[in-house]
Design an enzyme around this catalytic site. Sequence first.
Site, PDB file in Angstrom:
ATOM      1  N   GLU A  19     -56.327 -28.213   8.398  1.00  0.00           N
ATOM      2  CA  GLU A  19     -57.597 -28.099   9.138  1.00  0.00           C
ATOM      3  C   GLU A  19     -57.610 -28.973  10.394  1.00  0.00           C
ATOM      4  O   GLU A  19     -58.622 -29.575  10.738  1.00  0.00           O
ATOM      5  CB  GLU A  19     -58.797 -28.395   8.233  1.00  0.00           C
ATOM      6  CG  GLU A  19     -58.886 -27.361   7.123  1.00  0.00           C
ATOM      7  CD  GLU A  19     -60.240 -27.274   6.464  1.00  0.00           C
ATOM      8  OE1 GLU A  19     -61.252 -27.555   7.132  1.00  0.00           O
ATOM      9  OE2 GLU A  19     -60.272 -26.894   5.290  1.00  0.00           O
TER      10      GLU A  19
ATOM     11  N   ARG B 290     -49.585 -55.038 -15.435  1.00  0.00           N
ATOM     12  CA  ARG B 290     -48.163 -55.335 -15.204  1.00  0.00           C
ATOM     13  C   ARG B 290     -47.945 -56.839 -15.031  1.00  0.00           C
ATOM     14  O   ARG B 290     -48.550 -57.466 -14.143  1.00  0.00           O
ATOM     15  CB  ARG B 290     -47.691 -54.590 -13.947  1.00  0.00           C
ATOM     16  CG  ARG B 290     -46.271 -54.885 -13.531  1.00  0.00           C
ATOM     17  CD  ARG B 290     -45.289 -54.275 -14.474  1.00  0.00           C
ATOM     18  NE  ARG B 290     -43.904 -54.443 -14.013  1.00  0.00           N
ATOM     19  CZ  ARG B 290     -42.846 -54.181 -14.769  1.00  0.00           C
ATOM     20  NH1 ARG B 290     -43.009 -53.729 -16.013  1.00  0.00           N
ATOM     21  NH2 ARG B 290     -41.638 -54.346 -14.301  1.00  0.00           N
TER      22      ARG B 290
HETATM   23  C1  LIG Z   1     -50.901 -26.848   2.352  1.00  0.00           C
HETATM   24  C2  LIG Z   1     -51.457 -26.197   3.584  1.00  0.00           C
HETATM   25  C3  LIG Z   1     -52.563 -25.362   3.458  1.00  0.00           C
HETATM   26  C4  LIG Z   1     -53.073 -24.709   4.596  1.00  0.00           C
HETATM   27  N1  LIG Z   1     -54.109 -23.831   4.457  1.00  0.00           N
HETATM   28  C5  LIG Z   1     -54.490 -23.087   5.528  1.00  0.00           C
HETATM   29  C6  LIG Z   1     -55.430 -22.023   5.365  1.00  0.00           C
HETATM   30  O1  LIG Z   1     -55.927 -21.782   4.258  1.00  0.00           O
HETATM   31  N2  LIG Z   1     -55.755 -21.290   6.455  1.00  0.00           N
HETATM   32  C7  LIG Z   1     -55.215 -21.516   7.687  1.00  0.00           C
HETATM   33  O2  LIG Z   1     -55.556 -20.802   8.618  1.00  0.00           O
HETATM   34  N3  LIG Z   1     -54.317 -22.524   7.863  1.00  0.00           N
HETATM   35  C8  LIG Z   1     -53.932 -23.294   6.815  1.00  0.00           C
HETATM   36  N4  LIG Z   1     -52.997 -24.294   6.985  1.00  0.00           N
HETATM   37  C9  LIG Z   1     -52.402 -24.509   8.303  1.00  0.00           C
HETATM   38  C10 LIG Z   1     -52.763 -25.844   8.956  1.00  0.00           C
HETATM   39  O3  LIG Z   1     -54.092 -25.820   9.384  1.00  0.00           O
HETATM   40  C11 LIG Z   1     -51.756 -26.072  10.076  1.00  0.00           C
HETATM   41  O4  LIG Z   1     -50.524 -26.389   9.459  1.00  0.00           O
HETATM   42  C12 LIG Z   1     -52.174 -27.177  11.030  1.00  0.00           C
HETATM   43  O5  LIG Z   1     -53.284 -26.770  11.778  1.00  0.00           O
HETATM   44  C13 LIG Z   1     -51.050 -27.590  11.976  1.00  0.00           C
HETATM   45  O6  LIG Z   1     -50.444 -26.489  12.578  1.00  0.00           O
HETATM   46  P1  LIG Z   1     -48.853 -26.373  12.588  1.00  0.00           P
HETATM   47  O7  LIG Z   1     -48.421 -26.590  11.190  1.00  0.00           O
HETATM   48  O8  LIG Z   1     -48.461 -25.120  13.241  1.00  0.00           O
HETATM   49  O9  LIG Z   1     -48.355 -27.610  13.448  1.00  0.00           O
HETATM   50  P2  LIG Z   1     -48.181 -27.643  15.051  1.00  0.00           P
HETATM   51  O10 LIG Z   1     -49.438 -27.163  15.693  1.00  0.00           O
HETATM   52  O11 LIG Z   1     -46.913 -26.981  15.404  1.00  0.00           O
HETATM   53  O12 LIG Z   1     -48.046 -29.200  15.298  1.00  0.00           O
HETATM   54  C14 LIG Z   1     -46.802 -29.908  15.218  1.00  0.00           C
HETATM   55  C15 LIG Z   1     -47.059 -31.337  15.666  1.00  0.00           C
HETATM   56  O13 LIG Z   1     -47.442 -31.339  17.052  1.00  0.00           O
HETATM   57  C16 LIG Z   1     -48.691 -31.996  17.208  1.00  0.00           C
HETATM   58  N5  LIG Z   1     -49.452 -31.346  18.279  1.00  0.00           N
HETATM   59  C17 LIG Z   1     -49.685 -30.013  18.448  1.00  0.00           C
HETATM   60  N6  LIG Z   1     -50.463 -29.802  19.510  1.00  0.00           N
HETATM   61  C18 LIG Z   1     -50.736 -31.024  20.029  1.00  0.00           C
HETATM   62  C19 LIG Z   1     -51.504 -31.478  21.139  1.00  0.00           C
HETATM   63  N7  LIG Z   1     -52.174 -30.630  21.944  1.00  0.00           N
HETATM   64  N8  LIG Z   1     -51.572 -32.804  21.373  1.00  0.00           N
HETATM   65  C20 LIG Z   1     -50.925 -33.687  20.561  1.00  0.00           C
HETATM   66  N9  LIG Z   1     -50.184 -33.319  19.498  1.00  0.00           N
HETATM   67  C21 LIG Z   1     -50.104 -32.004  19.238  1.00  0.00           C
HETATM   68  C22 LIG Z   1     -49.370 -31.857  15.860  1.00  0.00           C
HETATM   69  O14 LIG Z   1     -50.373 -32.834  15.673  1.00  0.00           O
HETATM   70  C23 LIG Z   1     -48.190 -32.014  14.907  1.00  0.00           C
HETATM   71  O15 LIG Z   1     -47.914 -33.372  14.734  1.00  0.00           O
HETATM   72  C24 LIG Z   1     -52.486 -24.962   5.866  1.00  0.00           C
HETATM   73  C25 LIG Z   1     -51.402 -25.826   5.973  1.00  0.00           C
HETATM   74  C26 LIG Z   1     -50.865 -26.425   4.852  1.00  0.00           C
HETATM   75  C27 LIG Z   1     -49.659 -27.304   5.004  1.00  0.00           C
END
Ligand SMILES: Cc1cc2nc3c(=O)[nH]c(=O)nc-3n(C[C@H](O)[C@H](O)[C@H](O)COP(=O)(O)OP(=O)(O)OC[C@H]3O[C@@H](n4cnc5c(N)ncnc54)[C@H](O)[C@@H]3O)c2cc1C
Length: 390
Positions: free
Chosen positions: A374, A279
């Site tokens: 994860e 670019r």
């Molecule tokens: C594309 C995709 C594929 C996935 N695949 C799988 C799969 O195959 N199997 C499976 O079981 N899961 C799967 N997941 C789920 C994934 O592991 C979860 O989304 C993740 O662990 C976060 O959980 P949550 O989305 O409920 O967020 P929450 O736990 O609700 O968290 C929300 C926010 O609060 C923060 N938070 C929560 N608790 C605390 C704490 N104690 N201290 C500080 N901050 C905190 C988090 O860091 C985050 O910023 C997948 C998710 C996605 C998006």
Amino acid sequence: MSHTETMIEEAVNFSLNENQVMIADMIRKFGEEHIRPHMMEWDEKQIFPLQCFKKLGELGLMGVLVPAEYGGSGFGYFEYVTAISEIAKIDGSIGLSMAAHNSLCSGHILQFASEEQKKKYLSKLATAEWIGAWGLTEVNTGSDSANMLTTGVKDGDHYIINGSKNFITHGVSGDVAVVIVRTGEKGDSRGMTSFIVEKGTPGFKGGRKENKLGMRASETTELIFENCRVHKSQMIGKEGDGFVQAMKVLDGGRISIAALALGIAKGAFDASVKYSRERQQFGKPIGEFQAIAFKLADMATKIEAAELLTFQAAELKNRGEKVTKQSAFAKYYASEISVQVATDAVQIFGGYGYTKDFPAEKYFRDSKLCTIGEGTSEIQKLVIAREILK
Ligand SMILES: Cc1cc2nc3c(=O)[nH]c(=O)nc-3n(C[C@H](O)[C@H](O)[C@H](O)COP(=O)(O)OP(=O)(O)OC[C@H]3O[C@@H](n4cnc5c(N)ncnc54)[C@H](O)[C@@H]3O)c2cc1C
């Protein structure tokens, strides 16, 4: 030499082994032919390209860590990291699905299932005859997975499972799922148990598919259980072992998410270097502006550091040592820098970085999952801090 010095001496080996070179070459060729021409359509339409995974199975990439006696490739974590990161350089979605299949579903069975279960399931999973899913997360319990609500109630020789799992990779297309359900008291880490549930088991089905920001070719859906009767022979290990098993599975799985993040960062970086040379603005390549060159220098430095952390965790895993802290280091750092590198890539591409005609925007969207799946970055920091303060 102390144990630590020996470990560092051996771990800091920068050359790829023969298998890694072979895997990287194979993936580059495969990706150019079977992934790159289709990936934007898969992304746009959220197509889970099952046939692509069947072909990856033929190449041994769907059973990277599974020993040859169960039909797998029998490689270690170095080869696994190379496989995931090379695929993710091209398409993060394919890398995510490969990682979920290899580390979570097959990984759980490989580490904790009986010999009979391993023979039955790993042979099909390692060749991608069957696609695997793994269900821990629920709608109301993600980070706080120990408070899960899906239950498995004992009824003679069976367990009756009721509830649902959320965000499950291959929830609809998977042929088999390892699910962790509550068989004891809510919140008790010994109150959860793992079961292998096959597609077609009455009362078990995939549910709604998520419409995602990135990783759109990787299928993410609900898993639904309505009075699903599962024979006790489908239990992995003993009743009450499920949560502890899941945490150990995630220790290994996080190395694959670090590899995924690393691959996305490398893909974004390579595209940025090429673009910086091509670019022209103000009569010279944009790479000659220090603002862009320094961005590239920062991106490269972060990628190198992430790679070292990822291979350090892989080395410990290969040795069978505890890897909780190192896999959290690798996952946390690699995923955060992946987002930073992909963001810089969009900036380097300027307006074109904001369009789907250039690769930067997809790396940007795909990278963000790595800081969430994860275990979020916040949860990785909790894990690291807990290990430090023990
Ligand atoms: C594309 C995709 C594929 C996935 N695949 C799988 C799969 O195959 N199997 C499976 O079981 N899961 C799967 N997941 C789920 C994934 O592991 C979860 O989304 C993740 O662990 C976060 O959980 P949550 O989305 O409920 O967020 P929450 O736990 O609700 O968290 C929300 C926010 O609060 C923060 N938070 C929560 N608790 C605390 C704490 N104690 N201290 C500080 N901050 C905190 C988090 O860091 C985050 O910023 C997948 C998710 C996605 C998006």
